[in-house]
Design a protein around this motif. Structure first.
Motif, short mmCIF file in Angstrom:
data_model
loop_
_atom_site.label_atom_id
_atom_site.label_comp_id
_atom_site.label_asym_id
_atom_site.label_seq_id
_atom_site.Cartn_x
_atom_site.Cartn_y
_atom_site.Cartn_z
N VAL A 1 -9.15 7.15 7.50
CA VAL A 1 -8.79 5.93 6.80
C VAL A 1 -10.01 5.42 6.04
O VAL A 1 -11.09 5.25 6.62
CB VAL A 1 -8.28 4.85 7.79
N CYS A 2 -9.85 5.20 4.76
CA CYS A 2 -10.96 4.74 3.91
C CYS A 2 -11.09 3.22 3.97
O CYS A 2 -10.10 2.50 4.18
CB CYS A 2 -10.75 5.20 2.48
N ALA A 3 -12.32 2.76 3.74
CA ALA A 3 -12.61 1.33 3.81
C ALA A 3 -13.75 1.01 2.84
O ALA A 3 -14.61 1.85 2.60
CB ALA A 3 -13.01 0.95 5.23
N GLY B 1 1.19 23.10 4.58
CA GLY B 1 -0.12 23.64 4.92
C GLY B 1 -1.24 22.64 5.08
O GLY B 1 -2.36 23.04 5.40
N ALA B 2 -0.98 21.35 4.88
CA ALA B 2 -2.04 20.37 5.08
C ALA B 2 -2.35 20.22 6.57
O ALA B 2 -1.46 20.28 7.41
CB ALA B 2 -1.64 19.02 4.50
N GLU B 3 -3.63 20.05 6.85
CA GLU B 3 -4.08 19.84 8.23
C GLU B 3 -4.50 18.40 8.48
O GLU B 3 -4.70 18.00 9.63
CB GLU B 3 -5.23 20.79 8.55
N GLY B 4 -4.69 17.64 7.41
CA GLY B 4 -5.09 16.25 7.56
C GLY B 4 -4.74 15.47 6.33
O GLY B 4 -4.24 16.03 5.34
N THR B 5 -5.01 14.17 6.37
CA THR B 5 -4.73 13.34 5.21
C THR B 5 -5.70 12.16 5.13
O THR B 5 -6.09 11.60 6.16
CB THR B 5 -3.29 12.81 5.23
N LEU B 6 -6.08 11.84 3.90
CA LEU B 6 -6.72 10.56 3.63
C LEU B 6 -5.65 9.48 3.67
O LEU B 6 -4.48 9.74 3.36
CB LEU B 6 -7.37 10.57 2.24
N ILE B 7 -6.06 8.28 4.00
CA ILE B 7 -5.17 7.12 3.98
C ILE B 7 -5.97 5.94 3.45
O ILE B 7 -7.13 5.73 3.84
CB ILE B 7 -4.63 6.81 5.40
N ASN B 8 -5.35 5.16 2.55
CA ASN B 8 -5.99 3.94 2.04
C ASN B 8 -7.25 4.22 1.23
O ASN B 8 -8.23 3.45 1.28
CB ASN B 8 -6.32 2.98 3.21
N HIS B 9 -7.23 5.30 0.45
CA HIS B 9 -8.39 5.53 -0.43
C HIS B 9 -8.58 4.33 -1.36
O HIS B 9 -7.61 3.64 -1.71
CB HIS B 9 -8.20 6.82 -1.24
N SER B 10 -9.79 4.10 -1.76
CA SER B 10 -10.11 2.96 -2.61
C SER B 10 -9.28 2.93 -3.88
O SER B 10 -9.05 1.86 -4.46
CB SER B 10 -11.61 3.02 -2.98
N GLU C 1 -16.79 3.59 1.74
CA GLU C 1 -17.12 3.90 0.35
C GLU C 1 -17.24 2.60 -0.44
O GLU C 1 -16.21 1.95 -0.71
CB GLU C 1 -16.01 4.74 -0.30
N PRO C 2 -18.44 2.20 -0.84
CA PRO C 2 -18.56 1.02 -1.71
C PRO C 2 -17.93 1.36 -3.07
O PRO C 2 -18.36 2.30 -3.75
CB PRO C 2 -20.08 0.84 -1.86
N PRO C 3 -16.89 0.62 -3.48
CA PRO C 3 -16.17 0.98 -4.71
C PRO C 3 -17.06 1.08 -5.94
O PRO C 3 -16.83 1.93 -6.81
CB PRO C 3 -15.14 -0.15 -4.86
N GLU C 4 -18.09 0.24 -6.00
CA GLU C 4 -18.93 0.22 -7.20
C GLU C 4 -19.78 1.48 -7.33
O GLU C 4 -20.33 1.75 -8.40
CB GLU C 4 -19.83 -1.03 -7.21
#
Ligand SMILES: O=C[C@H](O)COP(=O)(O)O
Length: 214
Positions: free
Chosen positions: A111-113, A77-86, A133-136
Motif C-alpha cells: 500500500v502506497c502512502a 499470473g500476478a503474484e502481488g499488487t500495488l494499492i493506492n499508488h500516488s 513516496e513523496p509525490p513531489e
C-alpha cells in the motif's frame, strides 16, 4: 532488498523490460518484479519474471464495469499488487477493501502512502508492505533517499509502531545502485521505482546498476 519496477503507463515495451528484469534477477539472485498495465499482466508473467498488478479493485465478481479484479490478475499470473499508488489514490475504505480482495486472491500487497502518517494508517490495514513516496519527488532525478532521508526513517518508525510485520519500501527518483544502498541504510526493505528503468535508454543496464546496491 526487493526491487519493484512500476511501468505505469510509460510507452516502453513491457516484454523487453520484463525479460531484462528476469535475466538480471536470475544472474544476481536479487528479487525483482515488474508491474505492468493490467492488460499486459499475462504476457509479462509469461516471461517468467515476478509480476505485480498496479492496482486491484475492492470488488469481487459481479456488476462492476471497469473493475480490475484481484482474482483476474492472479489468474493471469500476478503474484502481488500495488494499492493506492500516488497516481491512483483511493478512499480509505477502498484501500481496506482492495487489501482484503488481494488477500482473497492470494496476492502480496504493497500500500502506497505520501508520508509517515499515512504509512501508519496503511500499516494498520495489514498489508504485506507499505511504500512511502513523496509525490513531489516522483519522476524526478533526485532519489528520496538523498532528498528526504528523514521521511524514510520516519516511515520505518511509523510502520514499526503499528505493526512490525509490515515491511517498508520507499520510492521516488530512485535510479542507481547508490540510491538503493542508501535506502537500505535508512531501513527500507525494498524499492518502488519507475522512470529509472521504464524511461531508461537501456533498461537492462539500469537494472544491473540497481542490483549492485543491494
Ligand atoms: O511507482 C513508482 C514511483 O511512483 C516512483 O516513480 P519514479 O521512480 O519514476 O520516481
Amino acid at each position: 532488498m526487493f526491487i519493484l519496477v512500476n511501468l505505469k503507463a510509460y510507452p516502453c515495451d513491457p516484454i523487453d523490460v520484463a525479460t531484462a528484469a528476469r535475466d538480471v534477477a536470475e544472474a544476481s539472485g536479487a528479487r525483482i518484479a515488474i508491474s505492468p498495465q493490467a492488460a499486459d499482466v499475462a504476457r509479462v508473467a509469461e516471461t517468467g519474471v515476478e509480476t505485480w498488478a498496479q492496482h486491484v479493485s475492492p470488488n469481487a465478481h459481479g456488476s462492476h464495469t471497469g473493475s480490475t479484479l484481484a482474482e483476474a490478475v492472479a489468474d493471469n499470473g500476478a503474484e502481488g499488487t500495488l494499492i493506492n499508488h500516488s497516481e491512483n489514490r483511493l478512499k480509505l475504505a477502498d484501500v481496506d477493501g482492495s487489501v482484503r480482495a488481494a488477500e482473497r486472491a492470494n496476492l502480496e500487497t504493497i500500500v502506497c502512502a505520501n508520508n509517515p502518517a499515512q504509512v501508519g494508517a496503511a500499516a494498520a490495514l495489514g498489508p504485506d508492505a507499505v511504500a512511502v513516496e513523496p509525490p513531489e519527488l516522483i519522476g524526478g532525478d533526485v532519489s528520496v533517499s538523498t532528498a528526504d532521508p528523514g521521511i524514510v526513517e520516519d516511515a520505518v518508525a511509523a510502520a514499526e509502531a503499528v505493526d512490525p510485520a509490515v515491511d517498508v519500501f520507499c520510492g521516488a527518483g530512485v535510479s542507481t545502485g547508490d540510491d538503493v544502498a542508501a535506502a537500505g541504510d535508512l531501513g527500507a526493505s525494498g524499492i518502488l521505482l519507475a522512470s529509472g528503468v521504464a524511461k531508461a535508454d537501456d533498461p537492462r543496464a539500469a537494472l544491473e546498476d540497481l542490483v549492485g546496491g543491494i
